[in-house]
Enzyme design. Structure first.
Site, short mmCIF file in Angstrom:
data_model
loop_
_atom_site.label_atom_id
_atom_site.label_comp_id
_atom_site.label_asym_id
_atom_site.label_seq_id
_atom_site.Cartn_x
_atom_site.Cartn_y
_atom_site.Cartn_z
CE1 TYR A 129 -4.43 -1.37 0.54
CE2 TYR A 129 -2.93 -3.22 0.72
CZ TYR A 129 -4.20 -2.72 0.52
OH TYR A 129 -5.23 -3.59 0.28
CE LYS A 182 4.85 -15.54 -5.83
NZ LYS A 182 4.24 -16.84 -6.24
CG ASP A 215 1.36 -18.66 -5.54
OD1 ASP A 215 2.03 -18.33 -4.55
OD2 ASP A 215 1.88 -19.20 -6.53
CG ASP A 239 -7.41 -5.60 1.44
OD1 ASP A 239 -8.50 -5.96 1.93
OD2 ASP A 239 -7.29 -4.55 0.79
CG ASP A 243 -11.69 -8.53 0.69
OD1 ASP A 243 -11.90 -8.36 1.90
OD2 ASP A 243 -11.53 -7.59 -0.11
#
Length: 351
Positions: A129, A182, A215, A239, A243
């Protein structure tokens, strides 16, 4: 001895925010009664029209004086350039470093074959962000019209504090923590993230820590949700995954969420301001209601106040009871109820 009054500051926000905030306050009052003293202040489009700012100084000054904050959705995409996003400003300005998002399957609503019951703890103040990654400036820049760059920031202190929050939560549950990363590609930034999570987890010898690439985690949430109990991850990964998990477990509209720091906690729905249905009385208030319950539980644990923790548990049980009945669900869940009627049904369960 008279119980302490709990000062709650409400910031209804934009779009459906005022509607779901009113519904949430009705439920909170039914559960916590005379203990709550409610103050409302305008942010977002309302305060921009009245005061020329989406986050007035008076609101910022009031936040640390309140015991807890209810933050409605904000339509920051529509704000004029230079106007702050209240959600981001509160998270960074008050070091609300842990975004805690439980995701639990609801009977008749989850699309999963196996039930989900997990908590995602998302670092809340930096990461991908870019608006939260710089002391000055936006963290994104274009050196020429056809090139755009964005800065990702990962710092050891920020990782340590969110990792500790996640470990503390995990120790109250199944004592299993998954670090999502990652690092196979982002070797430096996610490498630092993993280094610090491992170091903090080592302080909890009874905790089992595993590490999953993001992933793979996204796939496992669908195929094997029982693999996870508490997950800790960086800002954007958290985030997106939360969701996904909320939608899989029933609906994004059912996901509670708090933004917690050392001394301040903000309850905030996971979803956005939904301007297309604002003012129609059809918005689902469940996410903010459950977020408010999480806020009461946070306050109760910090104050060793069992009545607040009990109020939080009663709200969650009441929501579960209403959602279990298809005839008492909101329209987005296939039921007939609007915002106010759903809140009234939850209040009825609390009576």
């Amino acid at each position: 001895m008279t119980a302490e009054t709990i000062d709650i500051l409400t910031l209804p926000g934009d779009g459906i925010g005022p509607e779901i905030t009113a519904a949430t306050l009705a439920v909170m009052r039914a559960a916590a009664g005379e203990r709550l003293a409610i103050t409302e202040m305008a942010i977002g489009e309302a305060s921009l029209a009245a005061e020329g700012s989406t986050l007035p100084d008076a609101v910022v000054e009031a936040i640390p004086r309140a015991h807890g904050i209810i933050l409605g959705p904000v339509a920051h995409y529509s704000y004029p350039a230079g106007q702050p996003n209240p959600s981001a400003a509160l998270r960074t300005g008050f070091n609300l470093y842990a975004n805690v998002r439980p995701c639990r399957s609801r009977p008749g609503l989850s699309v999963l074959r196996d039930p989900m019951d997990l908590i995602i703890v998302r670092e809340n103040t930096e990461g991908f962000y870019a608006d939260r990654s710089m002391h000055m400036g936006p963290g994104e820049f274009m050196p020429d019209p056809d090139s755009a760059f964005s800065i990702r920031k990962i710092t050891a202190p920020a990782v340590r504090r969110v990792a500790r929050a996640a470990c503390e939560i995990a120790m109250t549950r199944g004592r299993r923590l998954t670090a999502v990363h990652k690092a196979n590609v982002l070797k430096l930034t996610d490498g630092l993230f993993l280094r610090e999570v491992r170091a903090v987890a080592a302080d909890y010898p009874d905790l089992i820590l595993d590490e999953v690439i993001v992933d793979a985690a996204a796939a496992l949430l669908i195929r094997d949700p029982g693999r996870f109990d508490v997950m800790v991850t960086t800002n954007m990964f958290g985030d997106i995954l939360s969701d996904e998990a909320s939608e899989l477990s029933g609906s994004l509209g059912l996901g509670g969420s708090i933004n917690a720091g050392d001394d301040i906690c903000v309850a905030q729905a996971q979803h956005g301001s939904a301007p297309d249905i604002a003012g129609q009385g059809v918005a689902n208030p469940t996410s903010l209601i459950l977020s408010a319950a999480m806020l009461l539980d946070w306050l109760g644990r910090r104050r060793a106040d069992g009545t607040l923790c009990d109020a939080a548990a009663r709200i969650e049980a009441a929501v579960d009871a209403v959602l279990a009945d298809p005839a008492r669900r909101t329209r987005d869940l296939g039921g007939p109820l609007g915002t106010t009627d759903f809140a009234a049904a939850v209040v009825g369960e609390l009576a």
